[in-house]
Design a protein around this motif. Sequence first.
Motif, PDB file in Angstrom:
ATOM      1  N   ILE A 240       1.866  48.668  59.063  1.00 22.03           N
ATOM      2  CA  ILE A 240       0.626  48.377  58.334  1.00 22.03           C
ATOM      3  C   ILE A 240       0.577  49.214  57.054  1.00 22.03           C
ATOM      4  O   ILE A 240       0.223  48.717  55.975  1.00 22.03           O
ATOM      5  CB  ILE A 240      -0.597  48.673  59.210  1.00 22.03           C
ATOM      6  CG1 ILE A 240      -0.600  47.777  60.458  1.00 22.03           C
ATOM      7  CG2 ILE A 240      -1.878  48.470  58.412  1.00 22.03           C
ATOM      8  CD1 ILE A 240      -0.700  46.308  60.163  1.00 22.03           C
ATOM      9  N   VAL A 241       0.950  50.480  57.164  1.00 17.52           N
ATOM     10  CA  VAL A 241       0.965  51.367  55.992  1.00 17.52           C
ATOM     11  C   VAL A 241       2.024  50.908  54.997  1.00 17.52           C
ATOM     12  O   VAL A 241       1.787  50.887  53.774  1.00 17.52           O
ATOM     13  CB  VAL A 241       1.209  52.820  56.426  1.00 17.52           C
ATOM     14  CG1 VAL A 241       1.363  53.733  55.213  1.00 17.52           C
ATOM     15  CG2 VAL A 241       0.078  53.319  57.312  1.00 17.52           C
TER      16      VAL A 241
ATOM     17  N   VAL B  97       3.277  47.894  54.555  1.00 15.89           N
ATOM     18  CA  VAL B  97       2.855  46.653  53.893  1.00 15.89           C
ATOM     19  C   VAL B  97       1.764  46.940  52.871  1.00 15.89           C
ATOM     20  O   VAL B  97       1.736  46.335  51.782  1.00 15.89           O
ATOM     21  CB  VAL B  97       2.368  45.625  54.941  1.00 15.89           C
ATOM     22  CG1 VAL B  97       1.777  44.403  54.253  1.00 15.89           C
ATOM     23  CG2 VAL B  97       3.524  45.213  55.838  1.00 15.89           C
ATOM     24  N   TYR B  98       0.870  47.864  53.174  1.00 15.52           N
ATOM     25  CA  TYR B  98      -0.173  48.235  52.208  1.00 15.52           C
ATOM     26  C   TYR B  98       0.453  48.844  50.959  1.00 15.52           C
ATOM     27  O   TYR B  98       0.014  48.559  49.833  1.00 15.52           O
ATOM     28  CB  TYR B  98      -1.148  49.232  52.844  1.00 15.52           C
ATOM     29  CG  TYR B  98      -2.255  49.677  51.914  1.00 15.52           C
ATOM     30  CD1 TYR B  98      -3.350  48.859  51.666  1.00 15.52           C
ATOM     31  CD2 TYR B  98      -2.186  50.907  51.268  1.00 15.52           C
ATOM     32  CE1 TYR B  98      -4.358  49.259  50.802  1.00 15.52           C
ATOM     33  CE2 TYR B  98      -3.192  51.315  50.401  1.00 15.52           C
ATOM     34  CZ  TYR B  98      -4.277  50.492  50.177  1.00 15.52           C
ATOM     35  OH  TYR B  98      -5.266  50.890  49.316  1.00 15.52           O
ATOM     36  N   ILE B  99       1.486  49.661  51.126  1.00 16.58           N
ATOM     37  CA  ILE B  99       2.197  50.240  49.973  1.00 16.58           C
ATOM     38  C   ILE B  99       2.836  49.127  49.146  1.00 16.58           C
ATOM     39  O   ILE B  99       2.767  49.129  47.907  1.00 16.58           O
ATOM     40  CB  ILE B  99       3.247  51.249  50.450  1.00 16.58           C
ATOM     41  CG1 ILE B  99       2.574  52.465  51.091  1.00 16.58           C
ATOM     42  CG2 ILE B  99       4.134  51.698  49.286  1.00 16.58           C
ATOM     43  CD1 ILE B  99       3.536  53.435  51.736  1.00 16.58           C
TER      44      ILE B  99
ATOM     45  N   GLN C  51       1.915  45.987  48.952  1.00 14.80           N
ATOM     46  CA  GLN C  51       0.861  45.247  48.257  1.00 14.80           C
ATOM     47  C   GLN C  51       0.344  46.021  47.057  1.00 14.80           C
ATOM     48  O   GLN C  51       0.040  45.427  46.013  1.00 14.80           O
ATOM     49  CB  GLN C  51      -0.277  44.944  49.229  1.00 14.80           C
ATOM     50  CG  GLN C  51       0.075  43.933  50.303  1.00 14.80           C
ATOM     51  CD  GLN C  51      -1.035  43.733  51.302  1.00 14.80           C
ATOM     52  OE1 GLN C  51      -1.952  44.548  51.410  1.00 14.80           O
ATOM     53  NE2 GLN C  51      -0.964  42.646  52.074  1.00 14.80           N
ATOM     54  N   SER C  52       0.248  47.332  47.174  1.00 18.92           N
ATOM     55  CA  SER C  52      -0.242  48.151  46.062  1.00 18.92           C
ATOM     56  C   SER C  52       0.706  48.086  44.873  1.00 18.92           C
ATOM     57  O   SER C  52       0.271  48.051  43.718  1.00 18.92           O
ATOM     58  CB  SER C  52      -0.426  49.603  46.519  1.00 18.92           C
ATOM     59  OG  SER C  52      -1.368  49.684  47.560  1.00 18.92           O
TER      60      SER C  52
ATOM     61  N   THR D 129       0.991  43.790  43.831  1.00 16.74           N
ATOM     62  CA  THR D 129      -0.149  42.908  43.623  1.00 16.74           C
ATOM     63  C   THR D 129      -0.249  42.435  42.173  1.00 16.74           C
ATOM     64  O   THR D 129       0.194  43.118  41.238  1.00 16.74           O
ATOM     65  CB  THR D 129      -1.451  43.641  44.014  1.00 16.74           C
ATOM     66  OG1 THR D 129      -2.550  42.751  43.840  1.00 16.74           O
ATOM     67  CG2 THR D 129      -1.667  44.868  43.154  1.00 16.74           C
TER      68      THR D 129
ATOM     69  N   PRO E 149       2.052  41.362  59.394  1.00 16.88           N
ATOM     70  CA  PRO E 149       1.203  41.841  58.292  1.00 16.88           C
ATOM     71  C   PRO E 149       1.591  41.278  56.936  1.00 16.88           C
ATOM     72  O   PRO E 149       0.763  41.227  56.023  1.00 16.88           O
ATOM     73  CB  PRO E 149       1.399  43.366  58.328  1.00 16.88           C
ATOM     74  CG  PRO E 149       1.916  43.664  59.681  1.00 16.88           C
ATOM     75  CD  PRO E 149       2.733  42.480  60.063  1.00 16.88           C
TER      76      PRO E 149
END
Length: 297
Positions: free
Chosen positions: A119-120, A122-124, A126-127, A130, A236
Amino acid sequence: MLAKFYKYRWQYLMILPGVVLLLLFSYIPMAGIQVAFRDFQIGSSIWDSPWVGMDNFAFLQEPQFWKIVENTLFISVLKFIFGFPAPILLALMINEVSHSGFKRFVQSVSYLPHFFSWIVVVYILQSFLTLDGGLVNQLISKAGGDPIFFMGSTEWFRPLVVSSGLWKETGWNTILYLAAITAIDPQLYEAAKVEGAGKLAQIRHITLPGIMPTISIVLILSIPSLITVGMDQIYPMMNSANQEVADVLDTYVLRSGLQQGYFGMATAIGLLSSIISLVLVVTTNKLSRKINGEGLW
């Protein structure tokens, strides 16, 4: 028999918790395999559900299922081609670093991503990727290009899966190979230097043969991943825009079983995947023993 058991009583006592956990979480739940052949519904008992034979395996006739199998194999083969040799190469490079402080620094930095959840990670991703202020798209725009919707692109999904997997797990997977390298007799390297062998020759004729048993075992254990590519990574990253190439067996089972309530079909897919994984492991083990004499059994 009793005398042998008494002799090794403390060893048996040490492995007892592991055996108990194995029975509780691996063998006893195998009774649930019968759900694949029953019409099971929430609120009813497995034992009271009617038998339906092979009806839950009707997904084998659906074109959508074979598309999902294609996606699974495509991603798993890519991850295997790039992911299997990567830790071996990294371990060989780390082993050649002479400065101990820098060597420990490289090891620590390469291990660190393993402890991040997907999850972390994938968030990185996306950041950075994006469309709205992502660093990568900012650089593309400044270079005169058009921003790319990476996370929703069917062309970029598979490269992102492979590259993020390499970044997260390559360093951690070097631990086994570095441990195997340290077990190699240093006198072999000294003898090779006397004979005039360079670094590449030492790696080829000493290091790689020395860690070949470890490579064989890791290869055998990696084969089942050809069927299970890792839902914790794929799910994710999957969205409606890239689902065409992102939907794999794990996510299909999740949707069918938990979200849509087709527990029989989901169990049937899981059972079929487990059988295929077992066949792959046994076959790979036999081939490994024939080629280099090393195997799990």
